[in-house]
Design an enzyme around this catalytic site. Structure first.
Site, PDB file in Angstrom:
ATOM      1  N   CYS A   3      88.669 -85.815   8.122  1.00 12.40           N
ATOM      2  CA  CYS A   3      87.743 -85.378   7.076  1.00 12.40           C
ATOM      3  C   CYS A   3      87.493 -83.887   7.218  1.00 12.40           C
ATOM      4  CB  CYS A   3      86.434 -86.155   7.171  1.00 12.40           C
ATOM      5  SG  CYS A   3      85.191 -85.555   6.009  1.00 12.40           S
ATOM      6  N   CYS A  11      79.327 -81.885   6.851  1.00 11.78           N
ATOM      7  CA  CYS A  11      78.735 -83.215   6.632  1.00 11.78           C
ATOM      8  C   CYS A  11      78.801 -83.995   7.936  1.00 11.78           C
ATOM      9  CB  CYS A  11      79.485 -83.965   5.529  1.00 11.78           C
ATOM     10  SG  CYS A  11      78.838 -85.642   5.258  1.00 11.78           S
ATOM     11  N   CYS A  14      79.128 -89.495   8.741  1.00  8.44           N
ATOM     12  CA  CYS A  14      79.966 -90.401   9.542  1.00  8.44           C
ATOM     13  C   CYS A  14      79.932 -89.945  10.999  1.00  8.44           C
ATOM     14  CB  CYS A  14      81.394 -90.412   9.017  1.00  8.44           C
ATOM     15  SG  CYS A  14      81.542 -91.084   7.361  1.00  8.44           S
ATOM     16  N   CYS A  87      85.088 -86.352  -0.307  1.00  4.41           N
ATOM     17  CA  CYS A  87      84.767 -87.284   0.787  1.00  4.41           C
ATOM     18  C   CYS A  87      85.841 -88.377   0.866  1.00  4.41           C
ATOM     19  CB  CYS A  87      83.399 -87.915   0.543  1.00  4.41           C
ATOM     20  SG  CYS A  87      83.037 -89.294   1.650  1.00  4.41           S
ATOM     21  N   GLN A 212      77.173-104.902  -2.677  1.00  2.16           N
ATOM     22  CA  GLN A 212      77.746-104.349  -1.446  1.00  2.16           C
ATOM     23  C   GLN A 212      78.716-103.210  -1.764  1.00  2.16           C
ATOM     24  OE1 GLN A 212      76.736-104.979   1.454  1.00  2.16           O
ATOM     25  NE2 GLN A 212      76.083-107.083   1.677  1.00  2.16           N
ATOM     26  N   PHE A 241      66.868-114.089  -1.214  1.00  5.47           N
ATOM     27  CA  PHE A 241      67.254-112.667  -1.317  1.00  5.47           C
ATOM     28  C   PHE A 241      68.704-112.616  -1.822  1.00  5.47           C
ATOM     29  CE2 PHE A 241      64.510-113.379   2.394  1.00  5.47           C
ATOM     30  CZ  PHE A 241      63.425-112.550   2.138  1.00  5.47           C
ATOM     31  N   CYS A 334      71.915-106.926   7.559  1.00  2.00           N
ATOM     32  CA  CYS A 334      72.454-105.562   7.659  1.00  2.00           C
ATOM     33  C   CYS A 334      71.701-104.787   8.741  1.00  2.00           C
ATOM     34  CB  CYS A 334      72.371-104.852   6.312  1.00  2.00           C
ATOM     35  SG  CYS A 334      70.692-104.708   5.689  1.00  2.00           S
TER      36      CYS A 334
END
Length: 375
Positions: A3, A11, A14, A87, A212, A241, A334
């Site tokens: 990247c 950035c 990540c 990105c 997702q 949920f 999550c």
């Protein structure tokens, strides 16, 4: 994953990008095992991962710069803008959309919102792509409807450039805060939902429904839940949920009674549309608070599946499930920290099976699926 943005120090989203994927998976597995160290686990299933780049189906871009030269990306903490169109988490199909949006912003006179000055109109661009047909949903998040007429007038040019844009909306977010969207959604296209398909199950994505962001791994998560449910003696289940119904729609069979509960009406509209397409008449989806719905019921089904936000299901729902004692609970999380905390509040259950899903490569985050069985 290479990247240029990371290499240039522009950035840092990540944070684990320099670690090979097997190392990342191993670190996440260690974290999960530490969190569940107090509980005997019958079976640890092998972790599931997907592509390491180009996997995201959604871009959330802060719009900054000027109307003639807009930047799409993020703001650093000091307010400096960063363009993230390159990105590598985004698929190649996003590049032509970003490229066409920049001149369109100028054509429509959508002045980027300036946080420091509290001036301007265009706050965010939200782009979502369907894996099934490549169709896209584009949302312009504006401070007010002042520029709406201008946007409508300029729109045919954008639609000509990008025929893949099936759903286009304007969302009005008037508050001077880092809130991604407001309550008002204005549709600029006849089509109001994006068609998606995982494992031959039709799913729908509407503007204000959660979906997702890693379809390659999410489809495996839903398929795994379906496989686990098929192995259980279950004729009645709740999907709490439930979002757009991904879990429930995968797990349901024609003779199974299933109730899906989700607070967002947009998501429930998607779930109902899918159930109708599948011809599943014993599925019921309702827009309600999951905890309030469950705790008001005098009896429970054999299986309760929960897929809560990061905060977990919380003590009131844990207490209710402990008292009512459904035979099985499938917990999709999550945030394994809150899941572990919730499992502590369910002392009558043992952990039959756990599987980690690497939904968020190059970060410390992951999804986990856990099967709890009443002792």
């Amino acid at each position: 994953m290479q990247c240029a943005l990371y290499d240039a120090g522009r950035c840092r989203s990540c944070q684990w990008i320099t670690q090979p994927i097997p190392e990342q998976l191993s670190a996440k597995t260690v974290d999960l095992k530490n969190l569940l160290a107090d509980f005997p686990v019958e079976e640890w299933c092998a972790p599931v991962s997907g592509p390491e780049q180009g996997f995201r189906n959604k871009a959330k871009m802060v719009v900054s710069g000027s109307v003639e030269k807009p930047l799409l990306g993020m703001l650093h903490r000091d307010g400096t803008p960063e363009d993230l169109c390159d990105c590598p988490l985004y698929p190649a199909s996003f590049a032509p959309v970003f490229a066409a949006l920049k001149p369109f912003i100028a054509r429509a006179g959508l002045t980027p919102y300036n946080v420091a000055r509290k001036r301007g109109e265009l706050k965010y661009i939200l782009l979502t792509e369907s894996q099934s047909d490549g169709g896209m949903m584009l949302r312009f998040v504006l401070r007010s409807d002042t520029k709406l007429a201008q946007l409508r007038k300029a729109l045919p040019w954008l639609q000509e450039q990008l025929p893949q844009l099936k759903v286009i909306t304007v969302n009005i977010q008037p508050v001077h805060m880092a809130i991604m969207e407001g309550e008002t959604e204005i549709y600029l296209t006849e089509q109001q939902a994006l068609a998606e398909r995982f494992n031959d199950v039709p799913l729908w994505i509407r503007p204000q429904s959660f979906f997702q962001t890693n379809p390659a791994v999410a489809s495996q998560l839903y398929a795994t839940a379906r496989d686990w449910v098929r192995q259980l003696p279950v004729k009645h289940m709740w999907d709490l949920f439930c979002g757009v119904g991904g879990f429930g729609l995968h797990c349901a069979t024609p003779d199974m009674q299933l109730t899906g509960i989700e607070i967002a009406p947009e998501a429930i509209a998607c779930a109902k549309q899918s159930a109708a397409e599948l011809g599943l008449t014993r599925l019921q989806f309702q827009a309600l608070d999951s905890t309030q719905f469950a705790t008001a019921q005098g009896e429970v089904p054999e299986l309760v599946l929960v897929n809560p936000p990061r905060r977990g299901i919380g003590k009131p729902l844990c207490d209710y499930l402990s008292t009512m004692a459904p035979r099985f609970i499938i917990y999709s999380s999550c945030n394994a920290q809150t899941m572990a905390k919730d499992i502590r509040e369910l002392p009558g259950y043992r952990i039959e099976r756990v599987q980690l899903f690497d939904m968020f490569p190059h970060t410390a985050h992951y999804e986990v699926l856990t099967l709890l069985v009443k002792q």
